[in-house]
Design a protein around this motif. Structure first.
Motif, PDB file in Angstrom:
ATOM      1  N   VAL A  10     -18.317 -11.512 -10.232  1.00  0.00           N
ATOM      2  CA  VAL A  10     -17.631 -10.305 -10.610  1.00  0.00           C
ATOM      3  C   VAL A  10     -17.325 -10.608 -12.295  1.00  0.00           C
ATOM      4  O   VAL A  10     -17.291 -11.954 -12.763  1.00  0.00           O
ATOM      5  CB  VAL A  10     -16.068 -10.924 -10.186  1.00  0.00           C
ATOM      6  CG1 VAL A  10     -14.975  -9.968 -10.846  1.00  0.00           C
ATOM      7  CG2 VAL A  10     -16.108 -10.662  -8.616  1.00  0.00           C
ATOM      8  N   ARG A  34     -20.051  -7.142  -9.474  1.00  0.00           N
ATOM      9  CA  ARG A  34     -18.944  -6.164  -9.332  1.00  0.00           C
ATOM     10  C   ARG A  34     -18.224  -6.225 -10.716  1.00  0.00           C
ATOM     11  O   ARG A  34     -18.000  -7.306 -11.138  1.00  0.00           O
ATOM     12  CB  ARG A  34     -17.932  -6.575  -8.105  1.00  0.00           C
ATOM     13  CG  ARG A  34     -18.406  -6.366  -6.920  1.00  0.00           C
ATOM     14  CD  ARG A  34     -17.577  -7.070  -5.613  1.00  0.00           C
ATOM     15  NE  ARG A  34     -18.021  -8.679  -5.811  1.00  0.00           N
ATOM     16  CZ  ARG A  34     -17.200  -9.480  -5.031  1.00  0.00           C
ATOM     17  NH1 ARG A  34     -16.121  -8.977  -4.354  1.00  0.00           N
ATOM     18  NH2 ARG A  34     -17.541 -10.718  -5.137  1.00  0.00           N
ATOM     19  N   ASN A  58     -20.519  -1.411  -7.865  1.00  0.00           N
ATOM     20  CA  ASN A  58     -19.069  -1.461  -7.470  1.00  0.00           C
ATOM     21  C   ASN A  58     -18.358  -1.619  -8.834  1.00  0.00           C
ATOM     22  O   ASN A  58     -18.918  -2.563  -9.575  1.00  0.00           O
ATOM     23  CB  ASN A  58     -19.017  -2.775  -6.492  1.00  0.00           C
ATOM     24  CG  ASN A  58     -17.552  -2.964  -6.110  1.00  0.00           C
ATOM     25  OD1 ASN A  58     -16.400  -2.829  -6.610  1.00  0.00           O
ATOM     26  ND2 ASN A  58     -17.582  -3.412  -4.912  1.00  0.00           N
ATOM     27  N   VAL A  79      -7.611  -7.765 -12.089  1.00  0.00           N
ATOM     28  CA  VAL A  79      -8.984  -8.159 -11.575  1.00  0.00           C
ATOM     29  C   VAL A  79      -9.104  -8.996 -10.458  1.00  0.00           C
ATOM     30  O   VAL A  79      -9.571  -8.900  -9.587  1.00  0.00           O
ATOM     31  CB  VAL A  79      -9.767  -8.579 -12.590  1.00  0.00           C
ATOM     32  CG1 VAL A  79     -11.264  -9.076 -12.197  1.00  0.00           C
ATOM     33  CG2 VAL A  79      -9.939  -7.528 -13.995  1.00  0.00           C
ATOM     34  N   ARG A  82      -7.829  -7.466  -7.199  1.00  0.00           N
ATOM     35  CA  ARG A  82      -8.951  -6.718  -6.592  1.00  0.00           C
ATOM     36  C   ARG A  82     -10.115  -7.368  -6.051  1.00  0.00           C
ATOM     37  O   ARG A  82     -10.386  -6.996  -4.941  1.00  0.00           O
ATOM     38  CB  ARG A  82      -9.557  -5.534  -7.653  1.00  0.00           C
ATOM     39  CG  ARG A  82     -10.291  -4.761  -7.224  1.00  0.00           C
ATOM     40  CD  ARG A  82      -9.874  -3.763  -6.023  1.00  0.00           C
ATOM     41  NE  ARG A  82     -11.255  -3.426  -5.372  1.00  0.00           N
ATOM     42  CZ  ARG A  82     -11.849  -2.202  -5.445  1.00  0.00           C
ATOM     43  NH1 ARG A  82     -11.315  -1.369  -6.343  1.00  0.00           N
ATOM     44  NH2 ARG A  82     -12.738  -1.907  -4.934  1.00  0.00           N
ATOM     45  N   TYR A  83     -10.530  -8.391  -7.011  1.00  0.00           N
ATOM     46  CA  TYR A  83     -11.808  -8.949  -6.429  1.00  0.00           C
ATOM     47  C   TYR A  83     -11.781 -10.315  -6.046  1.00  0.00           C
ATOM     48  O   TYR A  83     -12.695 -10.978  -5.709  1.00  0.00           O
ATOM     49  CB  TYR A  83     -12.721  -8.856  -7.819  1.00  0.00           C
ATOM     50  CG  TYR A  83     -13.392  -7.440  -7.937  1.00  0.00           C
ATOM     51  CD1 TYR A  83     -13.844  -6.602  -6.868  1.00  0.00           C
ATOM     52  CD2 TYR A  83     -13.492  -6.870  -9.092  1.00  0.00           C
ATOM     53  CE1 TYR A  83     -14.421  -5.303  -7.058  1.00  0.00           C
ATOM     54  CE2 TYR A  83     -13.892  -5.704  -9.352  1.00  0.00           C
ATOM     55  CZ  TYR A  83     -14.503  -4.901  -8.201  1.00  0.00           C
ATOM     56  OH  TYR A  83     -15.007  -3.692  -8.619  1.00  0.00           O
TER      57      TYR A  83
END
Ligand SMILES: NC(=O)c1ccc[n+]([C@@H]2O[C@H](COP(=O)([O-])OP(=O)(O)OC[C@H]3O[C@@H](n4cnc5c(N)ncnc54)[C@H](O)[C@@H]3O)[C@@H](O)[C@H]2O)c1
Length: 267
Positions: A10, A34, A58, A79, A82-83
């Motif tokens: 990420v 991502r 993504n 962040v 979400r990830y």
């Protein structure tokens, strides 16, 4: 087929809505990351994220002023929500306000503070709040954005040159504290790239020619800086930390070309 270089990772990109940040975000996504595209302009961040999604990648878009502590903390929280992790932080956001920045004696205090906050304090803030999350995954990579002006200033933008020299210094110093967390910290010093930041330079024929002549192998593209971002973000650069890499087609190895000196009113 081998997994993409940044599969499972990420990445956060600050100032990802334009220029080098946009190219970097797209390249990180192509490498399998991502990507959280963040920018003070929510529309610009959204456009980059949309381009990544359209290419099958993504991404999310987040509005964030990288020089504001509360805004950065909210962005990092979003962040992670979400990830669930952060592996790469590309500290790219920056400004070079022509007409505001200049020689020290002529510069307003507020201009100095705005440039330093956006270009240098942003690196401190984003790194400070991202580091615990990079450390939690066992390490990662922080890629900062210096400039050729950190090494060879034009003498026309004192705050910008100081902020970028600060980024190079912070990169060296931060690398030490981050090493124990397995986090590498490096910076990139680009030459002069035709982005909205440099519209004044690149819209004037004589200046464009002068800057083109000053880069040994011609002008750079945002995409070639982005390739270095991917390299520094990945394990291919595992032996590098504390480095500021000149990625400038030879600009800092060259003397200021005559044509440019003339165009800028010098000898
Ligand atoms: N273009 C070049 O030649 C060049 C050379 C050396 C270094 N750099 C550095 O590269 C970085 C990107 O430059 P660029 O040429 O792509 O500029 P750009 O103006 O095209 O893009 C900068 C982006 O940063 C965003 N931004 C500005 N202030 C912000 C803030 N406080 N928080 C979050 N986002 C913010 C802008 O909205 C914009 O989307 C900057 O740090 C710049 O100093 C650029």
């Amino acid at each position: 087929m081998p997994a993409p270089l940044l599969a499972g990772k990420v990445a956060i990109v600050t100032g990802g809505g334009s220029g080098l940040g946009r190219a970097g975000a797209l390249a990180l996504a192509r490498a399998g990351a991502r990507v959280a595209v963040t920018d003070v302009s929510s529309d610009a961040a959204a456009a980059t994220a949309q381009a990544i999604l359209a290419g099958g990648g993504n991404a999310i878009a987040l509005a964030c002023d990288a020089g504001d502590s509360a805004s950065v903390q909210a962005m990092i929280t979003a962040v992670v929500e979400r990830y669930g992790r952060i592996d790469v932080l590309y500290n790219n956001a920056g400004i070079a306000p022509v007409g505001e920045d200049g020689s020290v004696a002529d510069m307003a205090d507020a201009a100095w503070e705005r440039v330093l906050r956006t270009n240098l304090t942003s690196v401190f803030l984003c790194s400070k709040y991202a580091i615990p999350h990079l450390a939690a995954t066992g390490g990662g990579s922080i890629v900062n954005t210096a400039s050729s002006m950190a090494h060879v200033p034009l003498g026309l933008m004192d705050a910008y040159a100081a902020s970028k020299a600060g980024v190079a210094g912070l990169t060296r110093s931060m690398a030490h504290g981050c090493a124990k967390h397995g986090i590498r910290v490096n910076a990139i010093s680009p030459g002069y790239v035709d982005t909205p930041m440099n519209s004044m330079i690149f819209s004037a024929d004589e200046l464009r020619a002068g800057f083109a002549a000053g880069h040994m192998t011609g002008l750079q593209t945002p995409e070639e800086i982005a390739d270095l971002v991917v390299f520094l973000a990945s394990d291919l650069s595992r032996s590098m930390t504390g480095a500021t890499v000149n990625c400038d087609r030879g600009w800092t190895a060259f003397k200021l070309p005559e044509i440019l000196a003339r165009a800028m009113g010098g000898g």
